[in-house]
Write an enzyme that holds these catalytic residues in place. Structure first.
Site, PDB file in Angstrom:
ATOM      1  N   GLU A   1       0.836  -1.212   0.000  1.00  0.00           N
ATOM      2  CA  GLU A   1       0.000   0.000   0.000  1.00  0.00           C
ATOM      3  C   GLU A   1       0.870   1.261   0.000  1.00  0.00           C
ATOM      4  O   GLU A   1       0.715   2.151   0.834  1.00  0.00           O
ATOM      5  CB  GLU A   1      -0.985  -0.010   1.185  1.00  0.00           C
ATOM      6  CG  GLU A   1      -1.981  -1.142   1.077  1.00  0.00           C
ATOM      7  CD  GLU A   1      -3.235  -1.009   1.950  1.00  0.00           C
ATOM      8  OE1 GLU A   1      -3.298  -0.111   2.796  1.00  0.00           O
ATOM      9  OE2 GLU A   1      -4.155  -1.814   1.749  1.00  0.00           O
TER      10      GLU A   1
ATOM     11  N   GLU B   1      -5.140  -8.718  -0.191  1.00  0.00           N
ATOM     12  CA  GLU B   1      -5.959  -8.320   0.962  1.00  0.00           C
ATOM     13  C   GLU B   1      -7.398  -8.220   0.489  1.00  0.00           C
ATOM     14  O   GLU B   1      -7.719  -7.400  -0.382  1.00  0.00           O
ATOM     15  CB  GLU B   1      -5.488  -6.985   1.553  1.00  0.00           C
ATOM     16  CG  GLU B   1      -4.154  -7.123   2.280  1.00  0.00           C
ATOM     17  CD  GLU B   1      -3.740  -5.892   3.066  1.00  0.00           C
ATOM     18  OE1 GLU B   1      -4.628  -5.157   3.549  1.00  0.00           O
ATOM     19  OE2 GLU B   1      -2.517  -5.683   3.186  1.00  0.00           O
TER      20      GLU B   1
HETATM   21  O1  AHR Z   1      -5.403  -5.708   6.913  1.00  0.00           O
HETATM   22  C1  AHR Z   1      -5.356  -4.537   7.644  1.00  0.00           C
HETATM   23  C2  AHR Z   1      -4.675  -3.402   6.883  1.00  0.00           C
HETATM   24  O2  AHR Z   1      -5.431  -3.078   5.775  1.00  0.00           O
HETATM   25  C3  AHR Z   1      -3.321  -3.688   6.321  1.00  0.00           C
HETATM   26  O3  AHR Z   1      -2.310  -3.512   7.247  1.00  0.00           O
HETATM   27  C4  AHR Z   1      -3.196  -2.689   5.215  1.00  0.00           C
HETATM   28  O4  AHR Z   1      -2.374  -3.143   4.172  1.00  0.00           O
HETATM   29  C5  AHR Z   1      -4.632  -2.457   4.792  1.00  0.00           C
HETATM   30  O5  AHR Z   1      -4.930  -1.117   4.719  1.00  0.00           O
END
Ligand code: AHR
Length: 498
Positions: free
Chosen positions: A173, A301
């Site tokens: 990210e 994610e």
């Molecule tokens: O999964 C929780 C968070 O969500 C992670 O650390 C990040 O990559 C995303 O914003």
């Protein structure tokens, strides 16, 4: 009667087992308490890893695990997590809950965990606050086989043999918590950092993953590829995509994991289905650069993100999981299967005690969430061949503009020679009669398992088996026809012998 057409002669692509991967961050009680309790704990463990958790993950055939973050990754300095535990640096986990991180779980522990589970390793490197040298030395430390400063240090710390790093994420990210970068800037950094993610001779080659977009940020995908592409094989093996399902779509009031009504049910499933649009649209941009689909879309994610359970640390992202989450998982996993030509890995967030976890723990107790059971049913698709299938669905829902298809499916030819069908019925009220028509294929027998429960039903430490899979007897075969009644709000797995 709904018709599911399956052509077993038409194989559409390989379903990487990595589509059922998971993610474990130094966040809340995922690593500490959830996975790792330390060698001296009263909770049964092997080298500090909880036996009950490892056994459950082996049962669901967890294929790959991503670590150490998430946002934590771009603040993580790997050398803090090696060497004697008593001398490891203590620090504050500023991102997540402001608690002390004692670094007792580091590289050696992660590799040991993956060894016990029998899964592949996905390490996420630090671009946001780490140096090229640091990243380069981490790769050398983990994978160099021979005499070198980092290999020698690894040996000094008790591990002579190199480990296998299957995947390496070059930042996380980086458009946000990983450095607030512009895509052009990140693209340049990717070019530079990935140069030093070296493949040392004799090892399984490391697959390099570039940081991809946040949900519908197509500009990011476009610009990163424009900056990075055209560098031949081995330059970039994958590009990530993050998308979370928020019932309300509003980050400041996401909605409760357990207190919700019928409208929230359909809103949540509707939001989940946006994943299909994301895969198609980011995929279309990737196609322009990479028409042969050599670069995988890595959805590392995904899952539901609700308001935290009342009374818990807001920075720990602890949430319960209901039958609604089971449907969210089934929708996504079916979508990943259907798009396996481009989607090469996916990692639900997160493994234990965080967001849409497959396992929850409390002290020495452990429970499997509805999401766990969905993964356990879908495991039959791992390394299977996707079969051509189509199902005409109806749109259902309670509000205009918030409709969802009533059914979701994917079909594969498994490594066991059986046809595996996974179905989700998104309706809260209706069972559906379905007829599967298999082109020129005699069906010998069918066996099924089902997950179904009340809308808000969940497993608790007092009642850990409220939502669990049961044998399903509502399917039969004759000739090339499969007949099945799909109960409302259910996830089904059918194994058809041919
Ligand atoms: O999964 C929780 C968070 O969500 C992670 O650390 C990040 O990559 C995303 O914003």
């Amino acid at each position: 009667m709904y018709k599911l057409y399956v052509n077993p002669k038409n194989k559409k692509g390989h379903i990487n087992r990595e589509l059922q991967g998971n993610f474990s961050e130094h966040l809340g009680r995922c690593i500490y308490e959830g996975l790792y309790v330390g060698e001296n704990s009263d909770i049964p463990n092997v080298n500090g890893m909880r036996c009950d958790v490892v056994d459950a993950l082996k049962e669901m055939k967890l294929p790959v695990l991503r670590w150490p973050g998430g946002c934590f990754a771009d603040e993580y300095h790997w050398k803090d997590g090696i060497g004697p535990k008593e001398t490891r640096k203590k620090m504050i986990n500023t991102h997540w809950g402001g608690v002390v991180e004692d670094n007792s779980f580091g590289t050696h522990e992660f590799m040991e965990l993956c060894r016990q589970i029998g899964c592949e390793t996905y390490i996420n490197g630090n671009v946001g606050s780490g140096t090229v040298q640091e990243m380069s030395e981490w790769v050398e430390y983990m994978t160099f086989n021979g005499v070198s400063p980092m290999a020698n240090l690894r040996e000094k710390n008790g591990h002579k043999e190199p480990w296998t790093v299957n995947y390496f994420g070059v930042g996380n990210e980086n458009w946000g918590c990983g450095g607030n970068m512009r895509p052009e800037y990140y693209g340049d950094l990717y070019r530079r950092y990935q140069t030093y993610v070296r493949n040392y001779g004799g090892n399984t080659p490391i697959k390099k993953i570039a940081c991809g977009a946040n949900a519908g940020d197509y500009h990011w995908t476009e610009k990163v590829l424009e900056t990075c592409f055209d560098h031949g094989n081995g330059f970039m093996d994958g590009m990530s995509l993050h998308y979370y399902t928020l019932p309300t779509g509003n980050w400041s009031k996401k909605g409760s994991a357990t207190e919700f009504d019928e409208k929230d049910w359909y809103r949540t499933l509707n939001k989940t289905l946006y994943m299909e649009t994301l895969i198609k649209r980011h995929g279309a941009i990737m196609d322009q650069y990479d028409p042969d689909k050599k670069i995988g879309m890595i959805i590392d994610e995904w899952g539901t993100w609700y308001d935290v359970e009342p009374g818990t640390n807001p920075g720990f992202l602890y949430q319960q999981s209901t039958m609604r989450d089971a449907l969210v998982a089934a929708i996504n996993l079916n979508l990943f299967n259907k798009n396996c030509d481009r989607v090469k890995m996916a990692n639900i967030a997160q493994l234990i005690n965080v967001l849409q976890a497959v396992i929850l723990t409390e002290g020495d107790k452990m429970l499997k969430t509805p999401t766990y059971h969905v993964f356990n049913m879908f495991k039959h698709h791992q390394d299977a061949e996707l079969l051509d299938s189509s199902l005409a669905t109806d749109l259902i829902g309670l509000e205009d503009g918030v409709k969802v298809p009533n059914l979701t499916e994917s079909v594969s030819l498994g490594t066991d020679g059986k046809i595996h069908i996974t179905l989700g019925n998104l309706s809260l009220s209706d069972d559906y009669d379905l007829e599967g028509v298999f082109t020129e294929t005699e069906l010998k027998s069918v066996k099924g398992e089902i997950l179904t429960a009340g809308m808000t039903d969940r497993n608790t430490f007092d009642n850990p088996e409220t939502v669990r899979t049961e044998a399903f007897t509502g399917a039969s075969v004759k000739g090339n026809i499969l007949t099945v009644k799909v109960p409302a709000k259910s996830v089904l797995h059918l194994a058809v012998e041919i």
